[in-house]
Design a protein around this motif. Structure first.
Motif, PDB file in Angstrom:
ATOM      1  N   PHE A 119      -9.098  -2.077  -3.804  1.00 43.63           N
ATOM      2  CA  PHE A 119      -8.380  -3.355  -3.785  1.00 43.63           C
ATOM      3  C   PHE A 119      -8.936  -4.311  -4.838  1.00 43.63           C
ATOM      4  O   PHE A 119      -8.193  -5.093  -5.420  1.00 43.63           O
ATOM      5  CB  PHE A 119      -8.433  -3.987  -2.389  1.00 43.63           C
ATOM      6  CG  PHE A 119      -7.455  -3.372  -1.450  1.00 43.63           C
ATOM      7  CD1 PHE A 119      -6.203  -3.940  -1.268  1.00 43.63           C
ATOM      8  CD2 PHE A 119      -7.741  -2.195  -0.795  1.00 43.63           C
ATOM      9  CE1 PHE A 119      -5.275  -3.356  -0.428  1.00 43.63           C
ATOM     10  CE2 PHE A 119      -6.830  -1.600   0.048  1.00 43.63           C
ATOM     11  CZ  PHE A 119      -5.599  -2.180   0.232  1.00 43.63           C
ATOM     12  N   LEU A 173       3.843  -0.445   6.003  1.00 38.88           N
ATOM     13  CA  LEU A 173       3.065   0.451   5.149  1.00 38.88           C
ATOM     14  C   LEU A 173       2.983  -0.074   3.721  1.00 38.88           C
ATOM     15  O   LEU A 173       1.935  -0.023   3.089  1.00 38.88           O
ATOM     16  CB  LEU A 173       3.693   1.852   5.138  1.00 38.88           C
ATOM     17  CG  LEU A 173       3.484   2.692   6.388  1.00 38.88           C
ATOM     18  CD1 LEU A 173       4.325   3.951   6.330  1.00 38.88           C
ATOM     19  CD2 LEU A 173       2.020   3.055   6.534  1.00 38.88           C
ATOM     20  N   TRP A 174       4.090  -0.576   3.218  1.00 39.91           N
ATOM     21  CA  TRP A 174       4.083  -1.087   1.842  1.00 39.91           C
ATOM     22  C   TRP A 174       3.239  -2.350   1.726  1.00 39.91           C
ATOM     23  O   TRP A 174       2.569  -2.563   0.725  1.00 39.91           O
ATOM     24  CB  TRP A 174       5.517  -1.361   1.361  1.00 39.91           C
ATOM     25  CG  TRP A 174       6.249  -0.112   0.976  1.00 39.91           C
ATOM     26  CD1 TRP A 174       5.719   1.154   0.955  1.00 39.91           C
ATOM     27  CD2 TRP A 174       7.595   0.013   0.551  1.00 39.91           C
ATOM     28  NE1 TRP A 174       6.674   2.047   0.552  1.00 39.91           N
ATOM     29  CE2 TRP A 174       7.840   1.374   0.294  1.00 39.91           C
ATOM     30  CE3 TRP A 174       8.628  -0.895   0.347  1.00 39.91           C
ATOM     31  CZ2 TRP A 174       9.066   1.843  -0.148  1.00 39.91           C
ATOM     32  CZ3 TRP A 174       9.857  -0.431  -0.087  1.00 39.91           C
ATOM     33  CH2 TRP A 174      10.066   0.930  -0.329  1.00 39.91           C
ATOM     34  N   ALA A 175       3.284  -3.189   2.758  1.00 41.23           N
ATOM     35  CA  ALA A 175       2.522  -4.440   2.704  1.00 41.23           C
ATOM     36  C   ALA A 175       1.030  -4.154   2.621  1.00 41.23           C
ATOM     37  O   ALA A 175       0.254  -4.977   2.160  1.00 41.23           O
ATOM     38  CB  ALA A 175       2.817  -5.288   3.934  1.00 41.23           C
ATOM     39  N   ASP A 176       0.629  -2.975   3.063  1.00 39.87           N
ATOM     40  CA  ASP A 176      -0.789  -2.637   3.106  1.00 39.87           C
ATOM     41  C   ASP A 176      -1.220  -1.823   1.891  1.00 39.87           C
ATOM     42  O   ASP A 176      -2.362  -1.389   1.818  1.00 39.87           O
ATOM     43  CB  ASP A 176      -1.065  -1.845   4.395  1.00 39.87           C
ATOM     44  CG  ASP A 176      -2.484  -2.042   4.882  1.00 39.87           C
ATOM     45  OD1 ASP A 176      -3.140  -2.967   4.361  1.00 39.87           O
ATOM     46  OD2 ASP A 176      -2.930  -1.290   5.747  1.00 39.87           O
ATOM     47  N   SER A 177      -0.321  -1.606   0.923  1.00 44.62           N
ATOM     48  CA  SER A 177      -0.668  -0.766  -0.224  1.00 44.62           C
ATOM     49  C   SER A 177      -1.351  -1.591  -1.302  1.00 44.62           C
ATOM     50  O   SER A 177      -0.947  -2.716  -1.568  1.00 44.62           O
ATOM     51  CB  SER A 177       0.593  -0.146  -0.820  1.00 44.62           C
ATOM     52  OG  SER A 177       1.207   0.647   0.148  1.00 44.62           O
ATOM     53  N   PRO A 178      -2.396  -1.025  -1.934  1.00 44.56           N
ATOM     54  CA  PRO A 178      -3.112  -1.816  -2.934  1.00 44.56           C
ATOM     55  C   PRO A 178      -2.308  -2.077  -4.208  1.00 44.56           C
ATOM     56  O   PRO A 178      -2.545  -3.087  -4.872  1.00 44.56           O
ATOM     57  CB  PRO A 178      -4.355  -0.975  -3.234  1.00 44.56           C
ATOM     58  CG  PRO A 178      -4.089   0.383  -2.713  1.00 44.56           C
ATOM     59  CD  PRO A 178      -3.059   0.254  -1.657  1.00 44.56           C
ATOM     60  N   GLU A 179      -1.376  -1.197  -4.576  1.00 44.72           N
ATOM     61  CA  GLU A 179      -0.687  -1.364  -5.848  1.00 44.72           C
ATOM     62  C   GLU A 179       0.150  -2.644  -5.839  1.00 44.72           C
ATOM     63  O   GLU A 179       0.896  -2.904  -4.903  1.00 44.72           O
ATOM     64  CB  GLU A 179       0.214  -0.166  -6.150  1.00 44.72           C
ATOM     65  CG  GLU A 179      -0.524   1.112  -6.489  1.00 44.72           C
ATOM     66  CD  GLU A 179      -0.994   1.861  -5.256  1.00 44.72           C
ATOM     67  OE1 GLU A 179      -0.613   1.454  -4.143  1.00 44.72           O
ATOM     68  OE2 GLU A 179      -1.772   2.818  -5.411  1.00 44.72           O
ATOM     69  N   ARG A 180       0.023  -3.382  -6.934  1.00 43.85           N
ATOM     70  CA  ARG A 180       0.673  -4.682  -7.058  1.00 43.85           C
ATOM     71  C   ARG A 180       2.176  -4.599  -6.833  1.00 43.85           C
ATOM     72  O   ARG A 180       2.776  -5.423  -6.145  1.00 43.85           O
ATOM     73  CB  ARG A 180       0.401  -5.211  -8.468  1.00 43.85           C
ATOM     74  CG  ARG A 180       1.102  -6.478  -8.836  1.00 43.85           C
ATOM     75  CD  ARG A 180       0.303  -7.620  -8.332  1.00 43.85           C
ATOM     76  NE  ARG A 180      -1.099  -7.371  -8.628  1.00 43.85           N
ATOM     77  CZ  ARG A 180      -1.685  -7.761  -9.750  1.00 43.85           C
ATOM     78  NH1 ARG A 180      -1.000  -8.407 -10.645  1.00 43.85           N
ATOM     79  NH2 ARG A 180      -2.936  -7.505  -9.965  1.00 43.85           N
ATOM     80  N   GLN A 200      -7.428  -3.117  -8.147  1.00 39.77           N
ATOM     81  CA  GLN A 200      -6.014  -3.441  -8.351  1.00 39.77           C
ATOM     82  C   GLN A 200      -5.777  -4.941  -8.498  1.00 39.77           C
ATOM     83  O   GLN A 200      -4.717  -5.364  -8.925  1.00 39.77           O
ATOM     84  CB  GLN A 200      -5.174  -2.920  -7.178  1.00 39.77           C
ATOM     85  CG  GLN A 200      -5.085  -1.406  -7.095  1.00 39.77           C
ATOM     86  CD  GLN A 200      -4.122  -0.849  -8.116  1.00 39.77           C
ATOM     87  OE1 GLN A 200      -3.241  -1.542  -8.607  1.00 39.77           O
ATOM     88  NE2 GLN A 200      -4.293   0.414  -8.462  1.00 39.77           N
TER      89      GLN A 200
END
Lengths: 426, 354
Positions: B255, A384-391, B258
Motif C-alpha cells: 500500500f 473487494l475493489w475498495a480494498d485493492s491497493p491499485e489506484r 502504490q
C-alpha cells in the motif's frame, strides 16, 4: 364567543404571537432537517459521480500488430501454447520508439501496455486465423497507470519517486498522445469482463450474473412460500395465541440483522446439506430466508386490504373458500404482493453481510454459467475493489456503486409504478 | 385472465424450484483450484491465479479472502472436493493447526514460502520525516511501560513522541492500525513491539524466566485512544493519513508502494522501508508469507500442480517477476530455487516438535 367573558378572548390574543412563533420554529426545524438530508444526498451523489464517471472511459493504445508467422506458427501451424502474445504487443510498441534499446528502458516501456493486450491478440487470432502473417492496426488497452495519468489521477508534478510512472515513461506517454496513438474509448471491459487484478481488465459481469442468479432463486423460493404463508395466516388460520406468536415472530425476523442469516446459511446449507461454498445457490437460499418475512408482511397487508364485501359476495353466490381465494381475493391482492416482493428483492440485491459468511467474498475471474458455479455479487465486488491497493480500482469502485444504485433505482421505480398503476384502492 | 396469470405463476415457480434442487445435486467433481486464506497474500495469489487461468487451459482458481487463521481452519477440515486445496497464510502454520489437520486426515501438507512483506509505519507526505526505533514504538504504543525502578510497570503516560524520545518532535501520538484479528497486527506486535521491548534489558531477561509476563508486557497495545483500530481496509487508513498529517498508520508495504505520493514510510532503527532494504533483511519489521498445499489433492484437482508451477516460476516470484510489481519482496535466489525444488517434489512439512 358572544357571551364569553372578555378576558378569555384577550388571553387567546395575547398568546397568539407566541403560538405563531412556535409554529414557525417548528416548521423551520422540519425544513432544516429536510435540507440536511438533501445536502448529504447531493454530496453523496456528487462525490460518487465525480469519482466514478471517469471509469466508464478507458485509454487504449493504437498499435500496428504484426501477426508474424515465426512468432505464432513456428511449425507452419498456429501454436497457441507456444506463442508469446505479450511480446507481439511489446514489439509493436517498440517500433514506435526505436531509440529505446537498453534492457531496463525496454522493461519500462513494456509497462505502458496492459497484459490485456496479449489476451486480446490471442482472442483475435483464435477468432480469425486468417490474420496470420498480416499486420493489423489494433487498439489494445493501456496499462492502468497510463490511464490514470491521462485522466489526471496521477499528478505529474510531484517528484518522480512519489509517483508510479517515471519521468521517461511520462515522456513516452506524451509522445504517444502527440501522435494520436492514445485514444479514450468507452470502457466495454467494465461490463463484459469478470473480475481481474488488472484494473484496466476488471469488469462487473461476473458479479452481475452472480447477483442475477441469486435474485432468480430468491424470487422463485421466497415469493411462492411467502404468498402461501400469507394466504394461510390471513384466510385459513384460526386466530388464537399460536397465530399471535407466529405474527410477532415474523415481524421480529424482518428486523434480524442480515449477518445472522449468513451464519444460518453457513451452518445449514453448507455444513449440513453440503451445497458448495460461494455458489449463487447458497446465496439465493440465504437471501430468500432474508426476504421471506418482508414478503409475508407485505402480502398479508395486501390481502387484508381487499374489502370483505367482495369475499361475502362470493360466498353468497356459493363459492368455496378456495374459489373465493383464487378467483377474487388473490387477483386483487396480487399487485400489492408483487410490490412487496420487489422491495424485498431490492433489499436482497444490496445485501453483502450474509454473503461474506458463505464464501462469496472471493476472487472469481470466470463469469458463472450456472447456479452452482462460484460467484460473487455486486455489493461484494464493490467491497473487494475498495480494498485493492491499485489506484485505478478507486474509480471502478465508484462506477460499480453507480451501477448498483442504478439497478436499485430501477427496481424501486418498478414497485412505485406498480403501486400507482395496477394496485386498486377501495 | 387473472386466473390464467395465477396459474402461470404457480407453474413457473414450481419449475424454478425444481431447477434449483436438481442443480444442487449435480455438483460432484471440481475442475478449478480452490484457495482460501490471508488477506495479505490475497493480492499476490489472485494475480497468479488470473495469469494462470488466462495463460493455460485450466479454469481460473477461486481465491477466497478469509484471513490466515480462518483459511487454515477451512483447509484443515478434510480431504476432498469440498475442502480447499491451498491455504494462504501471512504466518507459519502452528503445531496445533498441523495436529487439527492430521486429525481430519490432512496429514501431508507442503509448505511454500513465497517471499516477504514489510510492515510500514507511514504518515502523510506533508508530515514530518520520522526516524523511529522499535523501542520508540514500544514505548509509544504499549499499554504499560517500565517505570523508574526495575521490574515496575506503569500505565503508559506518554502523550507525545517527545515524551518517548527527546529527539522526536512534540507531536501527539496518534497511530492507526489493524484490529487484533489481522495477521498484520500479529506481525507488527511480534516484530516491532517485541523487538522494542527487548531493548530494555530486564524485560528481555523475562523472556526466558517468565514467558507469560514477557508476552503480556510486549504484546499488549494501549487502549486509551493513542492507538486507533482502523479496520482491515488499508486504503481507508491511507485516506485518513492524508487528511491528518500528524497521524501515523500501520499497513503492508504494497500500500505504501502504490500510494507513494500520498504517504511516506518512517525509518525504523535507521532503515527506510524500501524494496531493497526489505529484500536484504535490513529493515527489521518484515515477515515471510506462505501458502500450504494438500499433497493428496495434487493431480486430483485439475490444474493444481500447474498452479504451483506458475507461482514458483521466476516470471512470477522472481526478482523482476510480476509479483514484485505488486509489492511482494522476493526471496534470495538460492532460497527460491530450494523452495521451488521442494514444491516440485512435494516434500511434506514436518513439525520440529512432533
Amino acid at each position: 364567543m358572544v357571551s364569553g367573558n372578555p378576558s378569555s378572548r384577550a388571553r387567546v390574543e395575547a398568546g397568539l404571537g407566541k403560538r405563531r412563533r412556535r409554529e414557525i420554529i417548528f416548521r423551520s426545524f422540519g425544513l432544516a432537517a429536510t435540507l440536511v438530508g438533501i445536502f448529504f444526498l447531493v454530496a453523496f451523489f456528487w462525490t460518487l459521480i465525480a469519482k466514478g464517471a471517469s471509469a466508464f472511459a478507458q485509454t487504449f493504445v493504437q498499435l500496428d500488430i504484426e501477426f508474424a508467422e515465426e512468432a505464432l506458427a513456428p511449425g507452419g501451424e498456429l501454436d497457441l501454447e507456444f506463442a508469446d502474445f505479450d511480446s507481439i504487443a511489446r514489439t509493436a510498441l517498440r517500433t514506435k520508439f526505436p531509440e529505446v534499446t537498453s534492457r531496463n528502458d525496454r522493461r519500462e516501456l513494456n509497462r505502458l501496455i496492459s497484459v490485456g493486450a496479449g489476451y486480446q491478440i490471442r482472442e483475435s487470432i483464435i477468432q480469425n486465423p486468417e490474420l496470420l502473417g498480416k499486420t493489423v492496426a489494433m487498439q489494445v488497452p493501456a496499462a492502468a497507470n497510463v490511464d490514470m495519468l491521462i485522466k489526471g489521477n496521477i499528478d505529474r508534478n510531484v517528484p518522480a519517486d512519489q509517483r508510479p510512472l517515471s519521468d521517461q515513461q511520462i515522456h513516452w506517454i506524451d509522445a504517444l498522445v502527440a501522435d494520436g496513438s492514445l485514444v479514450k474509448k468507452f470502457n466495454k471491459a467494465l461490463f463484459v469482463n469478470g473480475d481481474s487484478r488488472e484494473p484496466e481488465l476488471a469488469g462487473i459481469r461476473g458479479a452481475l450474473m452472480g447477483s442475477f442468479y441469486m435474485l432468480v432463486i430468491t424470487i422463485a423460493l421466497a415469493f411462492p412460500i411467502g404468498a402461501a404463508a400469507a394466504v394461510y395466516l390471513e384466510e385459513f388460520a384460526t386466530k388464537n395465541r399460536w397465530a399471535d406468536l407466529i405474527e410477532v415472530n415474523i415481524n421480529n425476523l424482518a428486523a434480524v440483522p442480515s449477518i445472522v442469516f449468513g451464519l444460518l446459511g453457513l451452518a445449514v446449507f453448507i455444513n449440513w446439506i453440503g451445497i458448495p461454498r460461494s455458489a449463487p445457490l447458497v446465496g439465493g437460499l440465504v437471501l430468500s430466508l432474508l426476504t421471506l418475512p418482508v414478503i409475508i408482511i407485505a402480502a398479508r397487508a395486501a390481502i387484508k386490504a381487499v374489502p370483505p364485501s367482495i369475499r361475502e359476495a362470493a360466498f353468497g353466490l356459493g363459492a368455496s373458500k378456495m374459489q373465493v381465494m383464487f378467483h377474487h381475493v388473490l387477483p386483487l391482492a396480487l399487485p400489492g404482493m408483487l410490490t412487496g416482493a420487489i422491495i424485498g428483492m431490492s433489499r436482497a440485491l444490496g445485501e453483502s453481510a450474509p454473503l461474506l459468511m458463505i464464501g462469496m467474498v472471493a476472487f472469481i475471474v470466470d463469469v458463472p454459467a450456472s447456479i452452482s458455479d462460484p460467484a460473487t455479487a455486486l455489493p461484494v465486488q464493490i467491497y473487494l475493489w475498495a480494498d485493492s491497493p491499485e489506484r485505478a480500482f478507486a474509480e471502478r469502485t465508484s462506477a460499480a456503486i453507480i451501477i448498483l444504485l442504478g439497478f436499485l433505482l430501477l427496481m424501486n421505480l418498478a414497485a412505485v409504478i406498480m403501486r400507482r398503476k395496477v394496485e386498486r384502492r377501495w | 385472465m387473472a386466473k390464467r396469470t395465477m396459474r402461470l405463476m404457480i407453474i413457473a415457480s414450481a419449475l424454478a424450484s425444481a431447477l434449483v434442487c436438481g442443480n444442487a445435486v449435480a455438483q460432484a467433481g471440481r475442475d478449478y483450484v480452490y484457495i482460501v486464506g490471508s488477506s495479505t497474500v490475497y493480492p499476490f495469489a489472485t494475480v497468479v491465479a488470473e495469469r494462470f487461468g488466462r495463460g493455460s487451459n485450466f479454469k481460473t482458481p477461486k481465491v477466497e479472502s478469509t484471513g490466515s487463521g480462518g483459511g487454515l481452519k477451512l483447509f484443515c477440515d478434510g480431504i476432498g472436493v469440498d475442502y480447499p486445496d491451498v491455504a494462504n497464510s501471512s504466518r507459519a502454520i502452528t503445531s496445533s493447526e498441523v495436529k487439527a489437520c492430521a486429525g481430519n486426515g490432512v496429514d501431508e501438507i507442503v509448505e511454500v514460502k513465497i517471499g516477504y512483506d514489510g510492515i510500514v509505519i507511514a504518515n502523510a507526505v506533508s508530515g514530518i520525516d520520522a526516524k523511529l526505533t522499535r523501542k520508540d514504538l514500544f514505548l509509544a504504543l504499549a499499554k504499560e511501560v517500565p517505570g523508574v525502578t526495575e521490574g515496575e510497570m506503569i500505565k503508559n503516560p506518554h502523550k507525545t513522541w517527545r515524551d518517548v524520545n527527546a529527539d522526536l518532535p512534540a507531536q501527539k501520538i496518534e497511530v492507526l492500525g489493524p484490529p487484533p484479528t489481522s495477521g498484520t497486527r500479529d506481525a507488527f506486535v511480534e516484530l516491532a513491539m517485541e523487538g522494542g521491548c527487548s531493548a530494555i534489558p530486564w524485560i528481555k531477561a523475562l523472556k526466558s524466566s517468565d514467558g507469560d509476563r514477557f508476552k503480556a508486557i510486549c504484546h499488549t497495545i494501549r487502549e486509551d485512544g493513542a492507538f486507533i483500530e482502523a479496520g482491515e481496509n488499508d486504503n481507508l487508513i491511507v485516506q485518513k493519513l492524508e487528511a491528518n498529517p500528524s497521524a501515523f498508520g500501520i499497513f503492508g508495504f504494497s500500500f505504501l508502494d502504490q500510494n507513494a505520493e500520498k504517504v511516506k514510510g518512517a525509518s525504523i532503527d535507521g532503515t527506510e522501508p524500501t524494496f531493497d532494504a526489505i529484500a536484504d533483511g535490513s529493515y527489521p519489521v518484515s515477515r515471510p508469507l506462505y501458502f500450504y498445499v494438500k499433497k493428496a489433492h495434487v493431480d486430483v484437482i485439475p490444474g493444481l500442480r500447474a498452479y504451483l508451477r506458475e507461482f514458483t516460476s521466476e516470471r512470477a516470484w522472481g526478482e523482476e517477476g510480476y509479483l514484485s510489481d505488486r509489492g511482494l519482496i522476493p526471496m534470495p535466489t538460492a532460497e527460491r530455487s530450494s523452495v521451488a525444488a521442494a514444491v516440485g517434489s512435494l516434500t511434506p512439512l514436518t513439525m520440529a516438535n512432533e
